[in-house]
Design a protein around this motif. Sequence first.
Motif, short mmCIF file in Angstrom:
data_model
loop_
_atom_site.label_atom_id
_atom_site.label_comp_id
_atom_site.label_asym_id
_atom_site.label_seq_id
_atom_site.Cartn_x
_atom_site.Cartn_y
_atom_site.Cartn_z
N LEU A 239 42.28 -15.63 0.70
CA LEU A 239 41.65 -16.22 -0.49
C LEU A 239 40.68 -15.26 -1.16
CD1 LEU A 239 40.89 -19.93 0.50
CD2 LEU A 239 42.22 -19.15 -1.47
N ARG A 240 39.84 -14.61 -0.36
CA ARG A 240 38.84 -13.70 -0.92
C ARG A 240 39.51 -12.52 -1.63
NH1 ARG A 240 35.94 -15.83 3.45
NH2 ARG A 240 33.92 -16.62 2.75
N LEU B 102 34.96 -17.50 -5.41
CA LEU B 102 35.77 -18.44 -4.62
C LEU B 102 35.77 -19.83 -5.25
CD1 LEU B 102 34.90 -17.55 -0.90
CD2 LEU B 102 37.12 -17.35 -2.02
N ASN C 239 39.08 -21.78 -6.56
CA ASN C 239 39.43 -23.13 -6.15
C ASN C 239 39.64 -24.04 -7.36
OD1 ASN C 239 39.54 -23.42 -3.21
ND2 ASN C 239 37.44 -22.70 -3.24
N ALA D 96 42.99 -23.16 -8.78
CA ALA D 96 44.06 -23.63 -7.91
C ALA D 96 44.39 -25.10 -8.13
CB ALA D 96 43.70 -23.39 -6.45
N ILE E 14 48.89 -20.50 -6.18
CA ILE E 14 47.88 -20.04 -5.23
C ILE E 14 48.07 -20.70 -3.87
CG2 ILE E 14 45.40 -20.01 -4.71
CD1 ILE E 14 44.91 -19.77 -7.72
N ASP E 15 48.15 -22.03 -3.87
CA ASP E 15 48.35 -22.75 -2.62
C ASP E 15 49.72 -22.47 -2.01
OD1 ASP E 15 45.89 -24.08 -2.27
OD2 ASP E 15 46.44 -25.57 -3.77
N ILE F 55 49.70 -19.17 -0.04
CA ILE F 55 49.01 -19.28 1.24
C ILE F 55 49.77 -20.18 2.20
CG2 ILE F 55 46.87 -20.01 2.38
CD1 ILE F 55 45.41 -19.27 -0.22
N SER G 29 41.77 -21.23 9.41
CA SER G 29 42.25 -21.82 8.15
C SER G 29 41.92 -23.30 8.11
CB SER G 29 43.77 -21.62 8.04
OG SER G 29 44.34 -22.50 7.09
N GLU H 143 37.60 -28.34 -2.71
CA GLU H 143 38.70 -28.10 -1.79
C GLU H 143 39.27 -29.42 -1.27
OE1 GLU H 143 37.50 -25.47 1.30
OE2 GLU H 143 37.52 -23.70 0.01
#
Length: 223
Positions: free
Chosen positions: A41-42, A52, A56, A59, A65-66, A69, A87, A140
């Motif tokens: 993420l970073r 960040l 978020n 996202a 993005i999600d 990951i 995580s 989040e």
Amino acid sequence: MGKASTFIVTVSGLIGSGKTSVCRELSSLTGWRVVSAGTILRKMAEDRGVSLIELNQIAKHDDSIDKFIDAQLIALGDSAEPLIVDSRLAWHFIPSAYKVHLVVDPVIAGERVFGAARSDESYATAEEAYRANAQRQAIENDRFEHHYNIHCDDWNNYSLILDSSTLTPGKLAAIMLEAVQAPDQMPRCLLSERLVQPHENEERVFGLFARALPESAVSESHG
């Protein structure tokens, strides 16, 4: 302990709960490799030139993005080596894993994040870090509920709830390893006095108080 080719420990937790430090200590005890979603993420935030919190927010409307990951987390389930996965969502994508969730007093979490002085998380005071933690946590949680219909604050998702407010990362890692090796002998929820009012003459486990998991969907302490 399960086959080395399939045994995975996922470590999720509240912001400022010390996931990264605890994972590092657990790796030192076991020799298992750590995979961190936070690092991914970073790097994505840095590449986009955003914070960040801003990533978020993006996202919430940019599924790529999600998905990026998520795909990496899902692939870890087929790992040929034991892993420690740092995580917030690996417990969801690797259902066969031993799932640890770290909780922490939010004031202590703010102090930790302020003291860490990361280049992508710079705050003038611990109070400012505290507020930013709460904002990021809410964003989040909303995103995960929207995209996956899951509640990260539902403690029943996890194999072990562990309060990091008062113990060192090394001590927490030792507790986690003992739980992994003998899960049937370990209480599923261990909290400090920072988060609970202890009962009179209550027996402690590793200096923490054992608690039954709530029957409701989301814990009262962190709902």
